[in-house]
Motif scaffolding. Structure first.
Motif: not given
Length: 723
Positions: A113-119, A125-128, A299-307
């Protein structure tokens, strides 16, 4: 007395519904457009059957390396530190090895959960960018609201408000609206029909609003959606699935439809619903945490999960034909809780549609997607028991053929989320056992290795304190990252009451969460042990309104938690002061379980914090227009009193409603020869014998009322009773 067998065939239970065109009831449902939904195999999968993507989509390898690689390194470091902590006296004992193993299991959960939150923090910060608002839509979408014994004042207000908002975008004709009822209570069913008829009449000939009640709620929500797909799914390119407490802006709905239309390889696109309209203490804590910390984690979960993402069962848009072809859920072998129909169907549907080659991904920053939450700790525990069974049931599915590794990870994460509580409890028990061993067990003078001194199972106190600090830092980091994002976002910071109130709100949330955590740990552990013992859970409707629970019920539900806290505290203090201090947070939460649970459901406490600007969210400071509109419509609907009305009295008093109800009845299922429907037989006997409506209402039980409402002959007999 009248004999129902003498009634005309058109009035009998097995008569087909008469829907002449041009009547007021002809458009309760559209013409059926069946779509096959074959049951999928979990044991075999042919990759040749999968959808072929129209273009290449990059996989988030770097993000996954950061999240999982970082979690593995952190877990390894934490495990090594724990081993060094317990091995200060030499080779660890068997109990100490067990303690290290339990620590690794629980620490790995929070490390991920920590590393996913870092991501997630870095991405936010980049405002997708958001998907654009489409100028037009070439596809058709069905918006589905499954209901199960819900209050119609709120659900139909949400439907009306969302429909108005979508129509305001100019793209309303691309959407049809369905209320799909699985209600098993007569009063709820008739209230739904009355609310539907009233709203459809108000909307006029272009209502595009439909209502269907299932005779049996087979397979619950998954079966409810499946019934829609197999009967009407062929007419729609997409379906947007809601919950009974969902609310979405018109902008959010059309952006989702546009995103699905623009991506021919998408199977499911999931939003991140924010919690709104909550006022009890517990619900406001949950609402604040979801708003401030939730986007970082999601957002971290969604980003590393991708598609290769996941689906949460609501506030998401789905490609209908892909869902029909890939997501027919099989019954699992054996009996519940691990066998039978799939309880937490959404994770499985995401895994199956992804297996079939369709993308599943999240748009966590898309605004305008909302839901509500249970109002108290006990309400959450009731819902959580069902979720626990559904997630543990995934242990039977995680090894299914052809699943993507990320889908298996989603299953593993869900299982670990509920296994963490028993592991934490076992870790506490083992820790106590080790202290007992040190305090009361005689040292072993004659070990396998010669030594001048006896061997005691000791701990390194300095290293233990450092490890505790590391664990707390990793556990709280996602909260602090969410707080930091809120502090640097001017509008969010001001809407939360300014920097000072925002920080104070976070501290209040952390404190209350720390007190609730041990209670939730014991409750979840009890649920897991109950499931492992073979006890099935029911499917009761959620209590969604603000309100407290009777104090006697709170005492009954939490008395054993309080007793456990008192016994643990006395025992720990008797063994060693250091043990008592180590367990103090857990002991305090359990000892105060009754007052904490009582306070959690108190509206006055939540509103008191609100008046002081604490636990505020931007959506609370400036409510979304659609929430204001839905609230006003709900108040109007509530004044009509549909949810409080008796179903039989309402039908008896309004022949037009009775006729509409009869026309909307589902087709009767053939009765096997020699079988007897006890509820229908009793309902028939009682209605035939009754001379007045009051007698019928008094005599009929809940199941008998439902049997009567499905029978045209008995409804006709009911209408002829004296008032």
């Amino acid at each position: 007395m009248d004999d129902v067998s003498a009634l005309p065939a058109a009035a009998r239970r097995d008569a087909p519904p008469d829907r002449p065109s041009g009547t007021a009831f002809a458009d309760a449902l559209p013409l059926e457009s069946p779509l096959p939904m074959p049951v999928q195999s979990l044991a075999a999968w042919d990759p040749a059957l999968a959808h072929r993507p129209s273009r290449h989509h990059a996989r988030p390898h770097a993000a996954r390396l950061l999240v999982f690689g970082g979690a593995i390194l952190l877990t390894g470091y934490g495990g090594w530190q724990m081993y060094e902590t317990v091995s200060v006296s030499g080779s660890p004992t068997a109990l100490q090895y067990v303690l290290v193993a339990l620590f690794l299991l629980t620490f790995s959960w929070i490390a991920l959960a920590f590393t996913s939150a870092i991501l997630g923090f870095a991405v936010l910060l980049r405002r997708p960018r958001l998907p654009p608002v489409p100028a037009g839509l070439a596809t058709r979408t069905a918006i589905l609201m499954p209901v199960y014994n819900e209050g119609t004042a709120r659900t139909f207000a949400a439907i009306e408000a969302m429909r108005e908002a979508v129509d305001a975008t100019g793209l309303g004709p691309a959407f049809d609206w369905f209320v799909l009822s699985d209600s098993t209570q007569a009063d709820a069913w008739i209230a739904e029909e009355r609310a539907f008829l009233a709203l459809r009449d108000a909307l006029g000939p272009d209502a595009r609003l439909y209502y269907r009640h299932r005779r049996k709620n087979h397979h619950r929500k998954a079966g409810n959606i499946g019934d829609f797909v197999t009967r009407w799914g062929g007419a729609y390119d997409h379906m947007l699935v809601l919950d009974a407490d969902s609310l979405m802006t018109g902008d959010s709905v059309v952006r989702l439809a546009g995103a699905m239309e623009a991506d021919p390889d998408a199977g499911i696109v999931q939003t991140l619903p924010l919690i709104i309209n909550r006022n009890t203490l517990f619900a406001r804590v949950t609402q604040f945490a979801a708003r401030i910390y939730g986007p970082v984690i999601a957002t971290g979960l969604g980003h590393w999960s991708g598609r290769d993402g996941n689906y949460w069962g609501h506030n998401a848009i789905i490609r209908t034909k892909a869902f029909a072809a890939a997501c027919g859920l099989p019954d699992l072998p054996g009996k519940p809780p691990f066998g039978g129909h799939v309880l937490s169907h959404d994770f499985v549907e995401a895994a199956l549609i992804r297996r079939a080659g369709w993308a599943v991904y999240m748009l966590p920053t898309l605004p305008g997607s909302y839901e509500e939450s249970p109002p108290s700790l006990i309400d959450v525990a009731v819902r959580d028991r069902r979720w626990a069974q559904g997630n543990l049931q995934h242990a039977r599915i995680i090894g299914a053929a052809g699943l993507k590794p990320a889908s298996r990870q989603h299953f593993a994460t869900g299982i670990a989320g509920y296994a963490a509580s028993p592991f934490w409890l076992c870790q506490l028990v083992v820790g106590i056992a080790l202290v007992l061993q040190t305090a009361y067990v005689k040292p072993e003078y004659f070990t396998t290795e010669f030594g001048l001194y006896p061997v005691f199972p000791r701990f390194d106190p300095v290293r233990a304190l450092q490890l505790f600090g590391l664990t707390m830092g990793i556990l709280l980091a996602p909260k602090f990252l969410g707080l930091l994002l809120a502090l640097i976002d001017g509008p969010v910071r001001r809407a939360c009451g300014g920097a000072g109130r925002l920080v104070a709100s976070c501290l209040i949330e952390i404190l209350l969460s720390a007190l609730i955590a041990p209670i939730a740990m014991v409750i979840q552990s009890g649920s897991v042990f109950s499931i492992l013992a073979g006890r099935d859970t029911g499917w009761n409707p959620q209590r969604r309104d603000d309100g407290s629970i009777p104090f006697a019920d709170i005492v009954r539900r939490h008395r054993w938690h309080t007793a456990l806290g008192l016994v643990s505290g006395v025992a720990a203090f008797a063994i060693a002061t250091s043990l008592f201090l180590w367990m103090a947070p857990t002991i305090l939460g359990l000892v105060l379980a009754i007052p904490i649970s009582w306070a959690s459901g108190q509206l006055a406490l939540g509103l008191a914090l609100k008046r002081r600007g604490l636990l505020m969210t931007p959506e609370e400071r400036a409510p979304p227009p659609i929430a204001i509109r839905a609230g006003a419509l709900a108040a109007r609907n509530q004044a009509r009193g549909l949810d409080e009305a008796d179903a039989l009295a309402a039908l008896h008093a309004d022949p037009g409603l009775a006729e509409a109800h009869t026309r909307m009845l589902p087709s009767a299922e053939p009765r096997p020869r020699g079988s007897v429907d006890v509820d229908h037989t009793l309902a028939q006997a009682k209605v035939v014998e009754a001379e007045t409506l009051d007698e019928a209402r008094t005599w009929l039980g809940p199941k008998e009322r439902m049997a009567l409402l499905h029978d045209r002959a008995l409804l006709d007999r009911l209408a002829r009773l004296a008032p």
